[in-house]
Design a protein around this motif. Structure first.
Motif, PDB file in Angstrom:
ATOM      1  N   VAL A  23       0.843  -1.192   0.000  1.00 50.89           N
ATOM      2  CA  VAL A  23       0.000   0.000   0.000  1.00 50.89           C
ATOM      3  C   VAL A  23       0.882   1.247   0.000  1.00 50.89           C
ATOM      4  CG1 VAL A  23      -1.718   1.330   1.288  1.00 50.89           C
ATOM      5  CG2 VAL A  23      -1.867  -1.167   1.201  1.00 50.89           C
ATOM      6  N   ARG A  24       0.580   2.169  -0.894  1.00 53.65           N
ATOM      7  CA  ARG A  24       1.257   3.458  -0.954  1.00 53.65           C
ATOM      8  C   ARG A  24       0.181   4.541  -0.885  1.00 53.65           C
ATOM      9  NH1 ARG A  24       4.844   0.796   0.191  1.00 53.65           N
ATOM     10  NH2 ARG A  24       6.855   0.448  -0.827  1.00 53.65           N
ATOM     11  N   ILE A  25       0.400   5.527  -0.031  1.00 61.08           N
ATOM     12  CA  ILE A  25      -0.611   6.555   0.206  1.00 61.08           C
ATOM     13  C   ILE A  25      -0.007   7.930  -0.029  1.00 61.08           C
ATOM     14  CG2 ILE A  25      -2.211   7.538   1.898  1.00 61.08           C
ATOM     15  CD1 ILE A  25      -2.327   4.817   3.233  1.00 61.08           C
ATOM     16  N   ASN A  26      -0.625   8.726  -0.907  1.00 61.20           N
ATOM     17  CA  ASN A  26      -0.048  10.038  -1.187  1.00 61.20           C
ATOM     18  C   ASN A  26      -0.498  11.077  -0.158  1.00 61.20           C
ATOM     19  OD1 ASN A  26      -2.088  12.044  -2.215  1.00 61.20           O
ATOM     20  ND2 ASN A  26      -2.489  10.450  -3.732  1.00 61.20           N
ATOM     21  N   TRP A  84      -7.501  11.174   5.962  1.00 59.08           N
ATOM     22  CA  TRP A  84      -7.683  10.145   6.987  1.00 59.08           C
ATOM     23  C   TRP A  84      -8.879  10.526   7.839  1.00 59.08           C
ATOM     24  CZ3 TRP A  84      -7.028  11.015  12.371  1.00 59.08           C
ATOM     25  CH2 TRP A  84      -7.094   9.860  13.166  1.00 59.08           C
ATOM     26  N   VAL A  85      -9.715   9.537   8.180  1.00 57.44           N
ATOM     27  CA  VAL A  85     -10.912   9.796   8.976  1.00 57.44           C
ATOM     28  C   VAL A  85     -10.654   9.370  10.417  1.00 57.44           C
ATOM     29  CG1 VAL A  85     -13.383   9.362   9.231  1.00 57.44           C
ATOM     30  CG2 VAL A  85     -12.344   9.360   6.948  1.00 57.44           C
ATOM     31  N   SER A  86     -10.754  10.313  11.344  1.00 59.62           N
ATOM     32  CA  SER A  86     -10.532  10.002  12.752  1.00 59.62           C
ATOM     33  C   SER A  86     -11.701   9.201  13.310  1.00 59.62           C
ATOM     34  CB  SER A  86     -10.355  11.288  13.566  1.00 59.62           C
ATOM     35  OG  SER A  86     -11.609  11.938  13.730  1.00 59.62           O
ATOM     36  N   SER A  87     -11.567   8.736  14.549  1.00 62.02           N
ATOM     37  CA  SER A  87     -12.608   7.921  15.182  1.00 62.02           C
ATOM     38  C   SER A  87     -13.895   8.715  15.414  1.00 62.02           C
ATOM     39  CB  SER A  87     -12.103   7.343  16.502  1.00 62.02           C
ATOM     40  OG  SER A  87     -11.686   8.385  17.364  1.00 62.02           O
ATOM     41  N   ILE A  88     -13.808  10.052  15.397  1.00 62.62           N
ATOM     42  CA  ILE A  88     -15.019  10.876  15.577  1.00 62.62           C
ATOM     43  C   ILE A  88     -15.514  11.454  14.244  1.00 62.62           C
ATOM     44  CG2 ILE A  88     -14.485  11.454  17.964  1.00 62.62           C
ATOM     45  CD1 ILE A  88     -13.478  14.181  16.992  1.00 62.62           C
ATOM     46  N   GLY A  89     -14.905  10.991  13.140  1.00 66.22           N
ATOM     47  CA  GLY A  89     -15.379  11.399  11.818  1.00 66.22           C
ATOM     48  C   GLY A  89     -14.699  12.591  11.192  1.00 66.22           C
ATOM     49  N   THR A  90     -13.745  13.189  11.888  1.00 65.64           N
ATOM     50  CA  THR A  90     -13.021  14.335  11.336  1.00 65.64           C
ATOM     51  C   THR A  90     -12.077  13.873  10.226  1.00 65.64           C
ATOM     52  OG1 THR A  90     -13.046  15.386  13.521  1.00 65.64           O
ATOM     53  CG2 THR A  90     -11.509  16.283  11.896  1.00 65.64           C
ATOM     54  N   LYS A  91     -12.034  14.632   9.123  1.00 68.41           N
ATOM     55  CA  LYS A  91     -11.153  14.295   8.003  1.00 68.41           C
ATOM     56  C   LYS A  91      -9.913  15.187   8.028  1.00 68.41           C
ATOM     57  CE  LYS A  91     -14.939  12.736   5.017  1.00 68.41           C
ATOM     58  NZ  LYS A  91     -15.667  12.978   3.745  1.00 68.41           N
ATOM     59  N   ILE A  92      -8.748  14.532   7.999  1.00 70.81           N
ATOM     60  CA  ILE A  92      -7.481  15.263   8.057  1.00 70.81           C
ATOM     61  C   ILE A  92      -6.569  14.747   6.948  1.00 70.81           C
ATOM     62  CG2 ILE A  92      -5.521  15.915   9.512  1.00 70.81           C
ATOM     63  CD1 ILE A  92      -7.205  14.971  11.928  1.00 70.81           C
ATOM     64  N   LYS A  93      -5.980  15.663   6.171  1.00 72.19           N
ATOM     65  CA  LYS A  93      -5.060  15.244   5.117  1.00 72.19           C
ATOM     66  C   LYS A  93      -3.755  14.721   5.714  1.00 72.19           C
ATOM     67  CE  LYS A  93      -6.437  17.808   1.008  1.00 72.19           C
ATOM     68  NZ  LYS A  93      -5.935  18.656  -0.093  1.00 72.19           N
ATOM     69  N   ILE A  94      -3.165  13.742   5.015  1.00 71.98           N
ATOM     70  CA  ILE A  94      -1.913  13.154   5.471  1.00 71.98           C
ATOM     71  C   ILE A  94      -0.824  14.221   5.601  1.00 71.98           C
ATOM     72  CG2 ILE A  94      -0.092  11.484   4.935  1.00 71.98           C
ATOM     73  CD1 ILE A  94      -2.802  10.253   5.687  1.00 71.98           C
ATOM     74  N   ASN A  95      -0.780  15.157   4.635  1.00 72.96           N
ATOM     75  CA  ASN A  95       0.284  16.168   4.709  1.00 72.96           C
ATOM     76  C   ASN A  95       0.169  17.050   5.959  1.00 72.96           C
ATOM     77  OD1 ASN A  95      -1.830  17.855   3.940  1.00 72.96           O
ATOM     78  ND2 ASN A  95      -1.067  18.200   1.879  1.00 72.96           N
ATOM     79  N   GLU A  96      -1.034  17.182   6.507  1.00 67.41           N
ATOM     80  CA  GLU A  96      -1.209  17.943   7.742  1.00 67.41           C
ATOM     81  C   GLU A  96      -0.643  17.161   8.932  1.00 67.41           C
ATOM     82  OE1 GLU A  96      -5.281  19.124   8.190  1.00 67.41           O
ATOM     83  OE2 GLU A  96      -5.418  19.872   6.135  1.00 67.41           O
TER      84      GLU A  96
END
Length: 213
Positions: free
Chosen positions: A121-124, A129-141
């Motif tokens: 698996v390679r991820i750009n 990414w979706v946290s356990s409470i549903g928040t979406k955060i970019k990998i670069n962050e």
């Protein structure tokens, strides 16, 4: 803002180009649609001039596959500039185990990412990414936050390192009321904060053990 498209999605779409071309070609407004689309594309994209000529000549069935091919090439050129991370990289940035990263992949918590047979698996960096409470955060962050706290650490003596590590461990144990290994060993599901903190606690504990010899 760019929408991430996985390689799997593109491959699947390419299988149905003829079907898609037929659907577009059947619309009486297909030429207007293609004009609007091409007029708002980057003129530097592959085969742009060729596309303009095909649409002007109303060669819709030739223009649509050409357009799709050009868009895919442009997408490849763009994504090649993105940083790509392995599951090992991500375990470091999230400060959790690689097993946890793999579990999140299986739970579809990296949007658009899935496992393929016989492939790593390679991820750009633009994947969310979706946290356990549903928040979406970019990998670069996530990476940016990690690097902010870990790059260029000050030079410390062995005693100073030990004191710093003990402070980190004590802060984590105070937050959860004791040894984290004991606190979490019987807990089936950890929240993101718990997984992150347990990963940090394990890391600091190993560092302390190494320093103590």
């Amino acid at each position: 803002m760019k929408i991430v498209i996985s390689e799997k999605e593109i491959i699947e779409f390419q299988k149905h180009i003829d079907e898609f071309t037929k659907i577009i070609g059947q619309s009486k407004n297909s030429q207007t649609f293609l004009k609007l689309l091409v007029n708002n594309l980057n003129p530097a994209m592959p085969n742009h001039d060729r596309l303009v000529e095909l649409i002007k000549n109303q060669a819709i069935t030739a223009a649509v596959p050409q357009l799709i091919d050009s868009l895919i090439k442009a997408e490849d050129d763009h994504t090649s500039e993105w940083r790509i991370y392995s599951t090992s990289d991500l375990s470091k940035f999230f400060q959790v185990s690689q097993t946890t990263i793999n579990k999140w992949i299986n739970q579809n918590r990296f949007i658009g990412i899935s496992r393929e047979p016989n492939k790593h698996v390679r991820i750009n960096e633009n994947v969310e990414w979706v946290s356990s409470i549903g928040t979406k955060i970019k990998i670069n962050e996530i990476v940016e936050q990690y690097e902010k706290h870990h790059n260029n650490p000050p030079e410390l003596t062995k005693e100073e390192q030990r004191d710093e590590i003990l402070l980190e461990i004590e802060a984590l144990e105070k937050r959860y009321g004791g040894n984290l290994d004991e606190k979490f060993k019987n807990k089936k599901e950890l929240s993101f904060d718990e997984e992150r903190d347990f990963g940090a606690w394990t890391h600091f504990s190993k560092m302390l053990e190494d320093l103590n010899g």
